[in-house]
Design an enzyme around this catalytic site. Structure first.
Site, PDB file in Angstrom:
ATOM      1  N   TRP A 193       0.856  -1.179   0.000  1.00  0.00           N
ATOM      2  CA  TRP A 193       0.000   0.000   0.000  1.00  0.00           C
ATOM      3  C   TRP A 193       0.904   1.246   0.000  1.00  0.00           C
ATOM      4  O   TRP A 193       1.910   1.287   0.697  1.00  0.00           O
ATOM      5  CB  TRP A 193      -0.897  -0.003   1.252  1.00  0.00           C
ATOM      6  N   ASP A 360     -15.805  12.607  -2.405  1.00  0.00           N
ATOM      7  CA  ASP A 360     -15.254  11.305  -1.994  1.00  0.00           C
ATOM      8  C   ASP A 360     -16.062  10.745  -0.826  1.00  0.00           C
ATOM      9  O   ASP A 360     -17.230  11.105  -0.613  1.00  0.00           O
ATOM     10  CB  ASP A 360     -13.751  11.480  -1.672  1.00  0.00           C
ATOM     11  N   ASP A 361     -15.472   9.908  -0.043  1.00  0.00           N
ATOM     12  CA  ASP A 361     -16.103   9.192   1.062  1.00  0.00           C
ATOM     13  C   ASP A 361     -16.801  10.149   2.043  1.00  0.00           C
ATOM     14  O   ASP A 361     -16.348  11.274   2.237  1.00  0.00           O
ATOM     15  CB  ASP A 361     -14.983   8.439   1.803  1.00  0.00           C
ATOM     16  N   ARG A 437     -10.133  -2.212   8.156  1.00  0.00           N
ATOM     17  CA  ARG A 437     -10.714  -0.865   8.086  1.00  0.00           C
ATOM     18  C   ARG A 437     -12.181  -0.902   8.553  1.00  0.00           C
ATOM     19  O   ARG A 437     -13.053  -0.295   7.944  1.00  0.00           O
ATOM     20  CB  ARG A 437     -10.617  -0.291   6.683  1.00  0.00           C
ATOM     21  N   TRP A 471     -14.889   4.143  -7.902  1.00  0.00           N
ATOM     22  CA  TRP A 471     -15.333   2.835  -7.374  1.00  0.00           C
ATOM     23  C   TRP A 471     -14.194   2.256  -6.543  1.00  0.00           C
ATOM     24  O   TRP A 471     -13.202   1.795  -7.077  1.00  0.00           O
ATOM     25  CB  TRP A 471     -15.669   1.926  -8.554  1.00  0.00           C
ATOM     26  N   ASP A 472     -14.376   2.270  -5.228  1.00  0.00           N
ATOM     27  CA  ASP A 472     -13.294   1.899  -4.326  1.00  0.00           C
ATOM     28  C   ASP A 472     -13.485   0.480  -3.789  1.00  0.00           C
ATOM     29  O   ASP A 472     -14.588  -0.084  -3.832  1.00  0.00           O
ATOM     30  CB  ASP A 472     -13.249   2.914  -3.171  1.00  0.00           C
ATOM     31  N   MET A 473     -12.437  -0.086  -3.232  1.00  0.00           N
ATOM     32  CA  MET A 473     -12.468  -1.441  -2.650  1.00  0.00           C
ATOM     33  C   MET A 473     -11.296  -1.519  -1.680  1.00  0.00           C
ATOM     34  O   MET A 473     -10.162  -1.581  -2.108  1.00  0.00           O
ATOM     35  CB  MET A 473     -12.317  -2.444  -3.791  1.00  0.00           C
ATOM     36  N   ASN A 474     -11.601  -1.473  -0.368  1.00  0.00           N
ATOM     37  CA  ASN A 474     -10.532  -1.175   0.587  1.00  0.00           C
ATOM     38  C   ASN A 474     -10.137  -2.284   1.547  1.00  0.00           C
ATOM     39  O   ASN A 474      -9.713  -1.995   2.667  1.00  0.00           O
ATOM     40  CB  ASN A 474     -10.913   0.071   1.395  1.00  0.00           C
ATOM     41  N   CYS A 520     -10.418   1.977  -7.904  1.00  0.00           N
ATOM     42  CA  CYS A 520      -9.523   2.288  -6.800  1.00  0.00           C
ATOM     43  C   CYS A 520      -9.590   1.121  -5.829  1.00  0.00           C
ATOM     44  O   CYS A 520     -10.625   0.477  -5.697  1.00  0.00           O
ATOM     45  CB  CYS A 520     -10.027   3.579  -6.132  1.00  0.00           C
ATOM     46  N   ASP A 542      -2.627   5.740  -2.996  1.00  0.00           N
ATOM     47  CA  ASP A 542      -3.019   6.702  -1.957  1.00  0.00           C
ATOM     48  C   ASP A 542      -1.863   7.626  -1.618  1.00  0.00           C
ATOM     49  O   ASP A 542      -2.041   8.613  -0.910  1.00  0.00           O
ATOM     50  CB  ASP A 542      -3.463   5.959  -0.686  1.00  0.00           C
TER      51      ASP A 542
HETATM   52  C1  GLA Z   1      -9.347   4.790  -0.045  1.00  0.00           C
HETATM   53  C2  GLA Z   1      -8.991   5.515  -1.327  1.00  0.00           C
HETATM   54  C3  GLA Z   1      -8.840   6.984  -1.050  1.00  0.00           C
HETATM   55  C4  GLA Z   1     -10.110   7.527  -0.459  1.00  0.00           C
HETATM   56  C5  GLA Z   1     -10.477   6.743   0.777  1.00  0.00           C
HETATM   57  C6  GLA Z   1     -11.835   7.142   1.300  1.00  0.00           C
HETATM   58  O1  GLA Z   1      -8.282   4.807   0.841  1.00  0.00           O
HETATM   59  O2  GLA Z   1      -7.857   4.976  -1.893  1.00  0.00           O
HETATM   60  O3  GLA Z   1      -8.515   7.681  -2.230  1.00  0.00           O
HETATM   61  O4  GLA Z   1     -11.137   7.451  -1.416  1.00  0.00           O
HETATM   62  O5  GLA Z   1     -10.504   5.357   0.537  1.00  0.00           O
HETATM   63  O6  GLA Z   1     -12.179   6.446   2.433  1.00  0.00           O
END
Ligand code: GLA
Length: 723
Positions: A193, A360-361, A437, A471-474, A520, A542
């Site tokens: 990361w 964003d979030d 997370r 479109w995120d995936m964390n 993302c 990030d």
């Molecule tokens: C991830 C993304 C970031 C941001 C955060 C929001 O870490 O990579 O760019 O969008 O989530 O929680």
């Protein structure tokens, strides 16, 4: 022109630059002969001798001849003790498969893959080689597409159980490439990361080596790519084989150097924690792997991958269209915003020329931090009292487009969705649901969950004028189990998840063709050719620090065109590294990518804001050139002092160069000389910043002398125009 010739037992695929040849041994095992620079003809005799086979190629399985025969799709159990491309278990527990030639067919097109992303195109030819195992009834169709305009072969395999008993695929690679010697360096993209896709190069050694992911996503740790290059190969010259998988989930890319110093490359689904039950009559499609050959060094290899990506892989309204300059509020506000705060950033952004505002979030449920609400995709009216439309209308009134962040594959345990459907996440009953997370992964191997995920996003896109989606995936998978899959299909979950995800993305792409999608995964944790088939850009990392980005984007560009890499100018001290860099350096690093800003512009001084306005103006001037031009890496950050890269227009009449000195040095540092690439040696070029004129030959052979300022991350951006 791509052409495929079948002449008795010999099959030869070629275009203007490359050849790929295979030979059907008596008995029907397809032997691999050659992949490399184009050949007019190929005689199989030397290859048969090298494999210690008789001159007509006949052999007996008892002699273990296959152990030293290069093959197209080897299996374990027939005397070849190297790693096989396919492994099958029968219901009685035995694990041998013997695939023999049935037929070969040439098709004038690129067949689509069932449920999976793949290259497409009309200017190509495809070989379909059908093999069959007489005992089990397993049929395997090997597909090889050769393109007119790219020096690449696209490979995939489709299995069908034509027998009467269930079979279990224990491994099913997309490609095998057996090379006659192992005097190569292996190049992979490895990282973590916030430092994704660093270049790692080391000589091959006897035994097994490679990269893989078992995280559920292609991952920040390893990219589904590898290259084999001669030790003398550089950026600008030498032989390279590059291979990349069009897939976003668990994968393995490995090289095995055997007892005779041959090298076997396998690439495809990770066979670790994988199995697929094939009932009688059922089919299984492997992902597609792309195989590139270049005699022009890594630069030549990347040019082929970039073309494949631009011309044969990305789709949608933005596939071949320069992207708007965006501003993202994440590093500006994190979760702490209201409508007025967002609008104040948006107004300033609009005043300096930004074209797209991305929220964003934090806009949904009760998401004041990352502990809640994933899954509850309803607008938080505490933060946005006029609702989503209230905000969107005001953004549009500023003459900006509007974008929104989602993380649709996830659920927070603290959410309405989780309370209603606790079995919808990946989990194993009786085991702790390990959060990462503070979230769990929705089980996209389930059709009902996919339907829900599709509507969660589609309902928002249908109800509001949203022009862009991030479109995120964390998180990675853990305790991998599905409430719906039977015991002997549990190992299918990771691949079924990908099929479910791709199905959702395909529907969204068809339903909302005007939307610009950016993928993302905690930054660049799922930056691969699979995602790029649905979304033409990916948040690269990030880590927005200009120096770190030199490493990350340099490595990423081995496979992916720069304009696929989300790259933003952010605040200093940088939020990830704490480093101070100049605004020019941050612009220099970001300008070649899918460019934007990610900071509160209201906190800049008037002078800095004016500099941002000029940057955006400058970017818009170069946007077409950067997007459509050919990218070249010039100086590697891995070699120490400098990073340099450039883009040359297709007509070779213009170019942009970025040079960055990584660290400040004491005393008088002489200017750095950078040898350029890709220019027309017969033309003369004006260096706009200095007003000087040089010949293209001079710039490429002698170099451009770049005087940079003092300090860390001293950056120069140079525009060259035909004089
Ligand atoms: C991830 C993304 C970031 C941001 C955060 C929001 O870490 O990579 O760019 O969008 O989530 O929680």
């Amino acid at each position: 022109m791509a052409e495929i010739q079948i002449c008795s037992n010999l099959i030869h695929l070629r275009n203007d630059h490359i050849s790929y040849a295979l030979y059907l041994l008596p008995g029907g095992i397809p032997m691999h002969l050659y992949f490399g620079a184009r050949l007019n003809e190929i005689n199989p005799l030397p290859f048969l001798r090298r494999s210690m086979l008789s001159e007509d190629g006949s052999f007996s399985v008892q002699q273990c001849a296959l152990d030293h025969t290069p093959q197209e799709y080897p299996s374990f159990g027939l005397g070849d003790a190297r790693q096989g491309a396919v492994g099958v278990r029968r219901s009685d527990g035995t694990r041998s498969v013997d695939l023999r030639f049935v037929s070969a067919e040439i098709v004038d097109e690129k067949p689509a893959l069932e449920g999976l992303p793949a290259t497409f195109g009309e200017s190509c030819q495809t070989l379909r080689l059908l093999l069959r195992d007489a005992l089990t009834g397993l049929a395997a169709e090997l597909f090889y597409t050769i393109f007119d305009d790219c020096d690449a072969i696209a490979r995939s395999v489709r299995f069908q159980n034509e027998g009467s008993d269930a079979l279990y695929l224990e491994s099913a690679f997309s490609l095998c490439l057996d090379l006659p010697d192992s005097r190569y360096d292996l190049l992979t993209l490895s990282g973590a990361w916030a430092r994704e896709r660093g270049m790692v190069r080391r000589p091959l050694f006897a035994g097994e080596q490679g990269v893989s992911s078992a995280r559920g996503a292609s991952s920040a740790q390893a990219s589904p790519f590898l290259a084999l290059l001669r030790s003398e190969t550089t950026e600008a010259s030498g032989e390279v084989y590059g291979m990349a998988l069009v897939y976003s989930g668990n994968f393995r890319a490995s090289v095995q150097v055997d007892q005779y110093d041959s090298a076997r490359v396998l690439m495809g689904l990770n066979d670790f924690d994988f199995e697929w039950k094939l009932e009688a009559g059922e089919r299984f499609q492997t992902p597609e792997a792309l195989l590139v050959f270049s005699n022009g060094g890594l630069d030549g290899m990347s040019a082929q991958f970039h073309r494949l990506c631009d011309w044969h892989l990305t789709r949608g309204a933005y596939a071949r269209k320069p992207r708007p300059v965006l501003i993202n509020n994440w590093e500006a506000t994190y979760f702490d915003f209201n409508e007025e705060k967002l609008l104040s950033i948006a107004r300033t952004a609009a005043s300096v020329g930004v074209e797209l505002f991305v929220l964003d979030d934090g806009w949904f449920g009760r998401r004041d931090d990352d502990t809640t609400s994933l899954g509850d995709w309803q607008v938080d009216t505490r933060k946005l009292p006029a609702g989503m439309d209230g905000l969107i209308d005001k953004i549009h009134a500023l003459n900006m487009r509007f974008g929104l962040w989602f993380e649709p594959e996830m659920v927070s345990p603290e959410s309405e969705l989780y309370r209603a459907h606790p079995d919808w996440c990946i989990h194993i009953d009786g085991r702790e649901r390990i959060e990462s997370r503070n979230q769990l992964t929705l089980d996209l191997s389930r059709a009902d969950v996919c339907e829900h995920v599709y509507h969660a996003v589609a309902d928002m896109l249908g109800a509001h004028q949203i022009d862009y989606v991030k479109w995120d995936m964390n998180r990675s998978f853990s305790n991998i189990g599905s409430a719906l899959l039977p015991p002997d299909r549990q190992k299918e979950l990771p691949h079924r998840y990908m099929l479910g995800l791709y199905g959702v993305l395909e529907r969204l792409l068809q339903a909302f063709p005007h939307v610009l999608f950016e993928s993302c995964a905690s930054g660049g944790g799922r930056f691969d050719l699979g995602m790029l088939h649905y979304m033409p850009q990916t948040w690269c990392s990030d880590n927005t620090d200009a120096l770190s980005r030199c490493f990350i984007q340099y490595g990423t560009s081995l496979v992916f065109p720069p304009h696929t890499m989300g790259a933003h100018v952010s605040a200093v001290p940088n939020h990830q590294t704490g480093r101070l860099t100049s605004l020019e350096a941050r612009f220099g690093a970001a300008a070649f990518g899918a460019f934007g800003y990610e900071l509160d512009l209201n906190r800049l001084s008037p002078e800095e804001l004016e500099a941002v306005r000029l940057q955006i103006h400058r970017f818009k001037d170069m946007r077409g050139l950067l997007f459509f031009g050919a990218f070249h890496r010039l100086l590697s950050p891995h070699d120490g002092a400098y990073t340099a890269w450039m883009t040359v227009s297709r007509e070779r009449d213009e170019a942009v160069l970025m040079v960055m000195r990584m660290q400040a040095q004491a005393s008088n540092v002489p200017p750095v000389i950078v040898r350029l690439r890709g220019l027309d040696e017969s033309l003369r070029y004006l260096v706009v910043e200095t007003g000087e004129i040089y010949g293209g030959d001079e710039l490429m052979r002698s170099g451009l002398c770049c005087a940079l300022s003092q300090g860390d991350a001293a950056c120069g951006l140079y525009m060259l125009k035909k004089a």
